[in-house]
Write a protein that holds these residues in place. Structure first.
Motif, PDB file in Angstrom:
ATOM      1  N   SER A 362       0.979  -1.283  -0.038  1.00 42.93           N
ATOM      2  CA  SER A 362      -0.111   0.031   0.045  1.00 42.93           C
ATOM      3  C   SER A 362       0.775   1.352  -0.053  1.00 42.93           C
ATOM      4  O   SER A 362       0.414   2.278  -0.494  1.00 42.93           O
ATOM      5  N   ASP A 363       2.098   1.183   0.603  1.00 44.26           N
ATOM      6  CA  ASP A 363       3.057   2.454   0.679  1.00 44.26           C
ATOM      7  C   ASP A 363       4.313   2.108   0.914  1.00 44.26           C
ATOM      8  O   ASP A 363       4.720   1.004   0.960  1.00 44.26           O
ATOM      9  N   ASP A 364       4.932   3.176   1.122  1.00 42.39           N
ATOM     10  CA  ASP A 364       6.559   2.918   1.433  1.00 42.39           C
ATOM     11  C   ASP A 364       6.957   2.020   2.657  1.00 42.39           C
ATOM     12  O   ASP A 364       7.867   1.309   2.620  1.00 42.39           O
ATOM     13  N   GLN A 383       8.507   8.302   4.395  1.00 43.92           N
ATOM     14  CA  GLN A 383       7.800   8.808   5.641  1.00 43.92           C
ATOM     15  C   GLN A 383       8.678   9.062   6.701  1.00 43.92           C
ATOM     16  O   GLN A 383       8.148   9.977   7.497  1.00 43.92           O
ATOM     17  N   LYS A 388       5.766  10.375   1.396  1.00 41.97           N
ATOM     18  CA  LYS A 388       5.432   9.237   1.220  1.00 41.97           C
ATOM     19  C   LYS A 388       5.706   8.712   0.094  1.00 41.97           C
ATOM     20  O   LYS A 388       5.912   9.415  -1.027  1.00 41.97           O
ATOM     21  N   ASN A 389       5.739   7.359  -0.091  1.00 40.37           N
ATOM     22  CA  ASN A 389       5.965   6.543  -1.331  1.00 40.37           C
ATOM     23  C   ASN A 389       7.474   6.858  -2.116  1.00 40.37           C
ATOM     24  O   ASN A 389       7.781   6.973  -3.245  1.00 40.37           O
TER      25      ASN A 389
END
Length: 418
Positions: A362-364, A383, A388-389
């Motif tokens: 879903s994300d970093d 983050q 983000k990412n």
């Protein structure tokens, strides 16, 4: 009935509450470095690319002349006493000489404060400038240690923005918007960690213009000034603007000399207008309280700075080699969801993720956690730096480790591709 000794011990047990000077989120980088070093249950040897410790580079050490000088200093027994506050005079003078051609104002030994690494210099400067409740303007994304030190000193962190669509250049209006009536300085990280951007001359002029407009000094963290990877980019120190604006420059030997454990950093004050006269006095008083580097390593500092050129070439060559090695392997695999660009400077790749191309990720943060558990490669999520990412990958390892990390990341991403 007679109470037992165990009952008495329980009755006398109490908890001592710790201070609120730090929070678990203060320094996200250190959290991931420690997580990587203590990971268990993985089937492969861990490739630790979370921290920026240059001692991981292959066969790179402080130059022989520097190590010989350290042995000579130890045997001389001339540096076993307490060190003067602010640092050894010859160490302070050596730093002033080193930057003489980078500064628009003359520098003398009294303009230099030798500190316990760049972190110690930041601590000294923040504490000297700010009372509790004052504020500093910090870059976002940015190095989390700025926030960590500020929080410990009860300084408010107010953030200006960097533009990820334009090489993470500074959005000048966000500096103006972030300032409040208790703002004491603008913190600028150049070259930037983690983004690797070097401010151009035009960008620096624009930042100086805003600082003059807002009547604020610049705290310039320039610790990556020696590690320039893009041969067409030119690093300019904020000291070159010291005729126009008051500057507190931060740097250290840790990166270039592959000696972070020697704990030598410094603050150099460039201040033609004497706006920082009171700050100098506070720094001098605080330097009587803070713990400063070992006098033995300070005594070697002049020799280190006199032999910078060869070390610069060697370290930069290896970091550049690792950056291009990683990029080439990733790009040849045509992995969707990873955008690897070579930074202009520094010790890191700052890789952009596209979670839409990676199923189950879903994300970093999730990317980093799964990568460590499944492929035993440790990196830091964006983050941790306030964006983000993205993921930050340290280049401070051997070429073979860099290659192996790239192949493991390819294998990981192929298993997650949409």
């Amino acid at each position: 009935m007679t109470r037992s000794l165990i009952d008495d011990d329980k009755a006398n047990t109490f908890m001592v509450q710790g201070s609120s000077r730090t929070s678990p989120e203060d320094n996200g980088v250190r959290k991931y470095v420690e997580k990587v070093s203590s990971v268990s249950g993985v089937s492969k040897s861990v490739i630790a690319l979370a921290g920026g410790d240059p001692t991981g580079l292959e066969n790179v050490y402080p130059p022989t002349v520097v190590r010989d000088k350290l042995v000579e200093v130890i045997h001389s027994s001339n540096y076993n006493s307490y060190c003067p506050s602010g640092g050894l005079p010859q160490a302070r003078a050596a730093v002033a000489r080193y930057y003489a051609n980078h500064s628009s104002v003359p520098l003398k030994a009294e303009d230099v404060f030798i500190c316990s690494g760049a972190a110690g210099a930041l601590d000294l400067v923040f504490a000297s400038l700010c009372n509790a409740g004052d504020s500093l303007l910090l870059p976002e994304p940015g190095f989390p240690l700025f926030r960590s030190i500020a929080n410990a000193l009860n300084i408010e962190c107010r953030y200006y923005q960097l533009d990820p669509t334009n090489h993470f250049s500074i959005q000048l209006d966000s500096i103006r918007k972030a300032k409040n009536e208790r703002t004491k300085a603008i913190v600028v990280n150049n070259p930037h960690n983690p983004c690797g951007h070097i401010l151009s001359s035009d960008e620096m002029n624009a930042v100086v213009h805003v600082a003059k407009e807002l009547r604020l000094p610049i705290i310039a963290d320039e610790v990556y000034e020696e590690i320039i990877l893009d041969e067409e980019s030119k690093f300019i120190s904020f000291l070159s603007f010291a005729r126009e604006i008051s500057v507190l420059k931060i740097s250290s030997i840790s990166k270039l000399y592959v000696a972070p454990g020697w704990r030598i950093g410094w603050c150099v004050i460039g201040d033609k207008s004497d706006s920082l006269q009171d700050i100098r006095a506070v720094m001098k008083r605080l330097s009587m309280r803070l713990i400063f580097p070992c006098s033995l390593t300070q005594a070697v500092l002049p020799t280190m700075l006199e032999n910078a050129n060869l070390q610069r070439q060697q370290v930069t060559r290896l970091i550049r080699q690792n950056a291009f090695t990683f990029q080439s392997i990733i790009q040849s695999a045509h992995i969707q969801g990873l955008d690897v660009s070579i930074p202009e400077a520094g010790l890191f790749l700052f890789v952009k993720l596209d979670p839409n191309m990676l199923t189950t990720i879903s994300d970093d943060v999730e990317f980093v956690d799964h990568l460590l558990q499944e492929q035993a490669v440790g990196v830091v999520p964006g983050q941790a730096f306030g964006i983000k990412n993205y993921i930050r990958i340290a280049l401070t390892t051997s070429k073979s480790n860099m290659e192996q990390a790239a192949y493991r990341i390819i294998h990981f991403c192929k298993g997650k591709c949409a």
